[in-house]
Design a protein around this motif. Structure first.
Motif, PDB file in Angstrom:
ATOM      1  N   ALA A 438     -24.985  26.185  96.274  1.00  0.00           N
ATOM      2  CA  ALA A 438     -25.569  25.944  94.954  1.00  0.00           C
ATOM      3  C   ALA A 438     -25.663  24.460  94.620  1.00  0.00           C
ATOM      4  O   ALA A 438     -26.507  24.051  93.819  1.00  0.00           O
ATOM      5  CB  ALA A 438     -24.756  26.670  93.885  1.00  0.00           C
ATOM      6  N   SER A 439     -24.805  23.652  95.230  1.00  0.00           N
ATOM      7  CA  SER A 439     -24.826  22.219  94.932  1.00  0.00           C
ATOM      8  C   SER A 439     -26.120  21.551  95.383  1.00  0.00           C
ATOM      9  O   SER A 439     -26.430  20.439  94.947  1.00  0.00           O
ATOM     10  CB  SER A 439     -23.633  21.524  95.593  1.00  0.00           C
ATOM     11  OG  SER A 439     -23.673  21.691  96.998  1.00  0.00           O
ATOM     12  N   LYS A 440     -26.893  22.229  96.254  1.00  0.00           N
ATOM     13  CA  LYS A 440     -28.162  21.667  96.728  1.00  0.00           C
ATOM     14  C   LYS A 440     -29.317  21.962  95.780  1.00  0.00           C
ATOM     15  O   LYS A 440     -30.440  21.519  96.012  1.00  0.00           O
ATOM     16  CB  LYS A 440     -28.485  22.216  98.116  1.00  0.00           C
ATOM     17  CG  LYS A 440     -27.468  21.801  99.180  1.00  0.00           C
ATOM     18  CD  LYS A 440     -27.841  22.349 100.549  1.00  0.00           C
ATOM     19  CE  LYS A 440     -26.828  21.895 101.602  1.00  0.00           C
ATOM     20  NZ  LYS A 440     -27.159  22.427 102.950  1.00  0.00           N
ATOM     21  N   MET A 441     -29.042  22.700  94.726  1.00  0.00           N
ATOM     22  CA  MET A 441     -30.085  23.052  93.767  1.00  0.00           C
ATOM     23  C   MET A 441     -30.426  21.854  92.885  1.00  0.00           C
ATOM     24  O   MET A 441     -29.552  21.088  92.487  1.00  0.00           O
ATOM     25  CB  MET A 441     -29.609  24.217  92.896  1.00  0.00           C
ATOM     26  CG  MET A 441     -30.590  24.655  91.820  1.00  0.00           C
ATOM     27  SD  MET A 441     -29.895  25.959  90.776  1.00  0.00           S
ATOM     28  CE  MET A 441     -28.561  25.069  89.955  1.00  0.00           C
ATOM     29  N   SER A 442     -31.704  21.697  92.586  1.00  0.00           N
ATOM     30  CA  SER A 442     -32.152  20.677  91.637  1.00  0.00           C
ATOM     31  C   SER A 442     -32.221  21.312  90.254  1.00  0.00           C
ATOM     32  O   SER A 442     -32.914  22.315  90.055  1.00  0.00           O
ATOM     33  CB  SER A 442     -33.536  20.143  92.027  1.00  0.00           C
ATOM     34  OG  SER A 442     -33.503  19.550  93.307  1.00  0.00           O
ATOM     35  N   HIS A 486     -17.438  24.832  93.839  1.00  0.00           N
ATOM     36  CA  HIS A 486     -17.578  24.800  95.297  1.00  0.00           C
ATOM     37  C   HIS A 486     -17.884  26.162  95.903  1.00  0.00           C
ATOM     38  O   HIS A 486     -18.436  26.252  97.004  1.00  0.00           O
ATOM     39  CB  HIS A 486     -16.300  24.231  95.925  1.00  0.00           C
ATOM     40  CG  HIS A 486     -15.134  25.171  95.849  1.00  0.00           C
ATOM     41  ND1 HIS A 486     -14.769  25.981  96.890  1.00  0.00           N
ATOM     42  CD2 HIS A 486     -14.267  25.440  94.840  1.00  0.00           C
ATOM     43  CE1 HIS A 486     -13.719  26.706  96.534  1.00  0.00           C
ATOM     44  NE2 HIS A 486     -13.391  26.393  95.302  1.00  0.00           N
ATOM     45  N   THR A 487     -17.556  27.265  95.221  1.00  0.00           N
ATOM     46  CA  THR A 487     -17.824  28.594  95.775  1.00  0.00           C
ATOM     47  C   THR A 487     -19.209  29.115  95.396  1.00  0.00           C
ATOM     48  O   THR A 487     -19.672  30.099  95.963  1.00  0.00           O
ATOM     49  CB  THR A 487     -16.774  29.608  95.284  1.00  0.00           C
ATOM     50  OG1 THR A 487     -16.919  29.802  93.871  1.00  0.00           O
ATOM     51  CG2 THR A 487     -15.363  29.128  95.589  1.00  0.00           C
ATOM     52  N   SER A 488     -19.863  28.473  94.445  1.00  0.00           N
ATOM     53  CA  SER A 488     -21.148  28.970  93.940  1.00  0.00           C
ATOM     54  C   SER A 488     -22.220  28.934  95.027  1.00  0.00           C
ATOM     55  O   SER A 488     -22.318  27.971  95.786  1.00  0.00           O
ATOM     56  CB  SER A 488     -21.600  28.139  92.738  1.00  0.00           C
ATOM     57  OG  SER A 488     -20.644  28.184  91.699  1.00  0.00           O
ATOM     58  N   GLN A 489     -23.018  29.991  95.063  1.00  0.00           N
ATOM     59  CA  GLN A 489     -24.076  30.115  96.062  1.00  0.00           C
ATOM     60  C   GLN A 489     -25.369  30.554  95.383  1.00  0.00           C
ATOM     61  O   GLN A 489     -25.347  31.173  94.318  1.00  0.00           O
ATOM     62  CB  GLN A 489     -23.698  31.155  97.131  1.00  0.00           C
ATOM     63  CG  GLN A 489     -22.336  30.951  97.772  1.00  0.00           C
ATOM     64  CD  GLN A 489     -22.290  29.766  98.702  1.00  0.00           C
ATOM     65  OE1 GLN A 489     -23.300  29.410  99.315  1.00  0.00           O
ATOM     66  NE2 GLN A 489     -21.119  29.140  98.823  1.00  0.00           N
ATOM     67  N   VAL A 490     -26.478  30.227  96.022  1.00  0.00           N
ATOM     68  CA  VAL A 490     -27.782  30.717  95.575  1.00  0.00           C
ATOM     69  C   VAL A 490     -28.303  31.678  96.639  1.00  0.00           C
ATOM     70  O   VAL A 490     -28.512  31.283  97.792  1.00  0.00           O
ATOM     71  CB  VAL A 490     -28.776  29.566  95.352  1.00  0.00           C
ATOM     72  CG1 VAL A 490     -30.172  30.126  95.057  1.00  0.00           C
ATOM     73  CG2 VAL A 490     -28.315  28.676  94.205  1.00  0.00           C
TER      74      VAL A 490
END
Length: 564
Positions: A438-442, A486-490
Motif C-alpha cells: 500500500a505504501s506504493k500508492m499515490s 506496514h501490513t497494509s496491502q492493495v
C-alpha cells in the motif's frame, strides 16, 4: 573491550554541558558491563501485561521507535505477499502452473507452521525494545530527581552558611540600625547574589518579620514589608545553626507572583547562639533552574517531555507547554503513592499518544530530606511519545484467524482471504490479480467518493498495465477510514473489463472451501446494498469468514454516486 581478563560492552559519551558549562576539557562518561551478564536479564512480561489493542497500535509505529524491528516485520510481510500472489496467480490453472501451485501451497503450509515461530521472534524483539525503553525512561526520571535533590541540597546549605556571616549577625543584633549599616548589609547581599545567580533575591529581616535589606531590581520596594507570620514563627523556632525552613512551593510576591521555594535560616546573636535576632531568606529561581534540569536530563531526543510534580500531581515544572506550573497532571493514584526512592515505568496512553512513562520519587541527598526533618516529596515523570493512538492499527489476533488444516477443502472454490479491522474477509480468487504494498500508492482523493483514496500503478506482469483507482474497503464496510501501515496491502481485482484496487489491512491466504462451508448471510435480504452476502464456515464453525460480493462491490463503485 577486555579489562582485567574479562570482556565488556562499553559505551563512551562526551559531556553536553549544563547551562553553558561544558565541564573540564576532555571529560567523558563511560559505561561498562560484562558481556557474560549483559544479556542475562530476567524474563520480561511487558507485552503480556499490555492490552492487545494497545500492543497492536504501538507496534504499528515500529518504524519510528525501532527501525530494526520494523525491517524484520516488513520482510515477513513481503514474503507473505510473494507467496499469496503466487497462489492467486495459479488459481484454477492446470499443467505446469498446477505444479507451481503445489509448490506454493507447500511453501505456504510450511510458512504457516513456522509463522508461530516467526511471530514469536518478532514478539521477543518487540518485548526487548519495549523493556529497554521502559528501563531508559525510568533511568531518566531517576536522574532528574537526583539532579533536583542534589541541587536543592545546596540551597539548604547556602541559607545556613550565609546566616553565619558575622556582619549580618552584628547588624541585626544592634539596637539601632543607621542607614549606613543598612547600606552595608545591602552591599553584602548584592555581592553574594552576584556570585550565586540561582537566586533572584536574597533578603534579611528582623524578629518582627520586617525586611531590612533585599537584592533584586525591586529590592527597595520590598524593604519595610513583612514576611508572612507562619514563616517568621518557624524561623524564630529553629533550634540550631543546622536547622532551616523552606516555604511550600507556591506563588509569592517575592518572586514576581510565580511559584518557588524560599529557603530561610535564623540569624543569631554574635555571642549567643540561642538568641535569634532575625533571619535570611533566599528566593530560588525555580522557573529556569527546574526547566534546565528537565531539559538537561532529556537531552536532545525528540518526542520526550518531563515534569516535576508533587504528591497531588500539581506541576512544579514542565517541558510540556500544555502543562504549566500549577496545573494538575492526571495520574494513576498508585504512582503518586510510591514510596520515597521508588521508581516505576509502564506503557500508557498520554495525550492520545502511545507513550513510555517512567517516574521516580525523591529520596533526598545526604541529610537533606533524609534526617534533617524537612519533607517535601517530588516526583519526576518522563513521557516518551511513540505515536498517535490508532483505533484499528492491528490486523487482529492472527492466532484466532488461523485456519486449521481440516478447515481447508482439498477440492472446492478458491478464495483470497485478507484482514480488515481485525476481521477476516474473502474474495473469489478468480477475480483477484495480485496484491501490492500500500505504501506504493499515490494518494489522490475524489470529493464525490470518500472511499476513493488514490492511484496504484500496476506491475508489468499484470495485463493492461497502467494505473487503477484504489478504494478503501474498510471505509466501504464500516464507514471509517483505514490506517495505512506496514501490513497494509492493495488487492487488485477485476470484473469483466473493469479493474480496481482495494485497500486492506493485511493478507491472509488463498484457501479452498467446498459448497457446504458457504452459507448465505441472514442479513443479506434486509440490507440494501450489502457487500457481504455470504459467510464461510471454517475451523468447525468457530471462525466465520465474510465473503465480499464482487458483483455488488463493482456495481457500487462503478455507479454514478461513487465515481461522480
Amino acid at each position: 573491550m577486555v579489562c582485567a581478563g574479562r570482556e565488556y560492552l562499553v559505551r563512551t559519551f562526551g559531556a553536553d554541558g549544563y547551562q553553558g558549562y561544558p565541564g573540564p576539557p576532555g571529560w567523558q562518561g563511560q559505561v561498562m558491563i560484562p558481556v557474560d551478564v549483559a544479556f542475562s536479564g530476567g524474563n520480561n512480561s511487558t507485552l503480556a501485561a499490555l492490552d492487545p489493542g494497545i500492543a497492536a497500535g504501538l507496534l504499528s509505529h515500529a518504524q519510528t521507535f525501532s527501525p530494526p524491528l520494523y525491517a524484520i516485520m516488513t520482510a515477513a510481510e513481503t514474503i507473505q505477499r510473494v507467496v499469496w500472489n503466487g497462489q492467486v496467480m495459479t488459481t484454477g490453472q492446470s499443467g505446469e502452473r498446477t505444479k507451481l501451485k503445489t509448490i506454493l501451497d507447500q511453501i505456504s503450509e510450511t510458512g504457516a507452521r513456522s509463522n508461530e515461530l516467526f511471530s514469536k521472534s518478532i514478539a521477543d524483539l518487540y518485548e526487548t525494545v519495549l523493556a529497554s525503553s521502559l528501563r531508559d525512561s525510568e533511568f531518566v526520571s531517576h536522574l532528574l530527581i537526583d539532579l533536583m535533590d542534589r541541587n536543592l541540597y545546596e540551597r539548604s546549605d547556602d541559607c545556613r552558611w550565609w546566616a553565619l556571616t558575622s556582619e549580618l549577625r552584628t547588624a541585626l543584633a544592634a539596637a539601632q540600625r543607621e542607614s549606613a549599616l543598612v547600606a552595608h548589609i545591602h552591599r553584602i547581599l548584592e555581592y553574594i547574589n552576584r556570585l550565586y545567580t540561582v537566586y533572584t533575591r536574597i533578603f534579611v529581616y528582623d524578629t518582627s518579620g520586617c525586611i531590612i535589606a533585599s537584592t533584586g531590581q525591586d529590592g527597595a520596594v520590598v524593604v519595610g514589608t513583612p514576611i508572612d507570620p507562619v514563616t517568621l514563627a518557624r524561623v524564630c523556632a529553629l533550634r540550631s545553626e543546622q536547622d532551616y525552613y523552606v516555604t511550600p512551593f507556591a506563588p509569592t510576591p517575592l518572586y514576581d507572583g510565580q511559584a518557588t521555594y524560599i529557603y530561610h535560616a535564623a540569624i543569631r546573636a554574635p555571642e549567643d547562639d540561642a538568641t535569634v535576632v532575625g533571619g535570611i531568606g533566599i528566593v530560588f529561581d525555580a522557573t529556569p533552574e527546574f526547566l534546565a534540569m528537565l531539559r538537561g536530563g532529556l537531552g536532545s531526543k525528540p518526542g520526550m517531555n518531563a515534569l516535576f510534580v508533587d504528591r497531588q500531581g500539581c506541576v512544579l515544572s514542565s517541558t510540556d507547554p500544555t502543562r504549566p506550573v500549577g496545573s494538575i497532571l492526571k495520574l494513576d493514584p498508585s504512582l503518586l503513592a510510591l514510596p520515597n526512592g521508588a521508581s516505576a515505568s509502564r506503557i500508557v496512553i498520554h495525550d492520545n499518544h502511545y507513550a513510555v512513562m517512567g517516574c521516580t520519587v525523591s529520596s533526598g541527598y545526604r541529610e537533606f530530606k533524609v534526617t534533617d526533618g524537612y519533607r517535601e516529596d517530588v516526583l519526576a515523570f518522563v513521557f516518551d511519545s511513540l505515536g498517535e493512538v490508532r483505533e484499528h492499527a492491528g490486523t487482529g489476533h492472527q492466532a484466532e484467524l488461523a485456519l486449521t488444516q481440516d478447515a481447508i477443502a482439498a477440492e472446492g472454490r478458491e478464495f483470497a482471504t485478507f484482514i480488515v479491522a481485525g476481521s477476516l474477509f474473502a474474495l473469489s480468487a478468480e477475480h483477484v490479480l495480485q496484491a501490492l504494498q500500500a505504501s506504493k500508492m499515490s494518494s489522490v482523493s475524489k470529493a464525490q467518493c470518500p472511499a476513493c483514496i488514490g492511484l496504484m500503478g500496476l506491475q508489468s506482469e499484470v495485463e493492461n498495465n497502467g494505473a487503477v483507482w484504489v478504494f478503501d474497503l474498510g471505509y466501504l464496510l464500516r464507514g471509517l477510514p483505514s490506517v495505512i501501515n506496514h501490513t497494509s496491502q492493495v488487492i487488485i481485482v477485476r470484473l469483466g473489463a473493469q479493474t480496481i484496487g482495494l485497500l486492506v489491512d493485511a493478507l491472509h491466504g488463498v484457501p479452498k472451501f467446498n459448497a457446504t462451508q458457504i452459507m448465505p448471510s441472514p442479513f443479506a435480504d434486509h440490507a440494501d446494498g450489502a457487500l457481504v452476502k455470504h459467510f464461510i464456515k471454517a475451523n468447525g464453525g468457530k471462525l466465520l469468514i465474510q465473503a465480499v460480493d464482487i458483483t455488488r462491490l463493482f456495481a457500487i463503485l462503478m455507479g454514478r454516486e461513487a465515481i461522480g
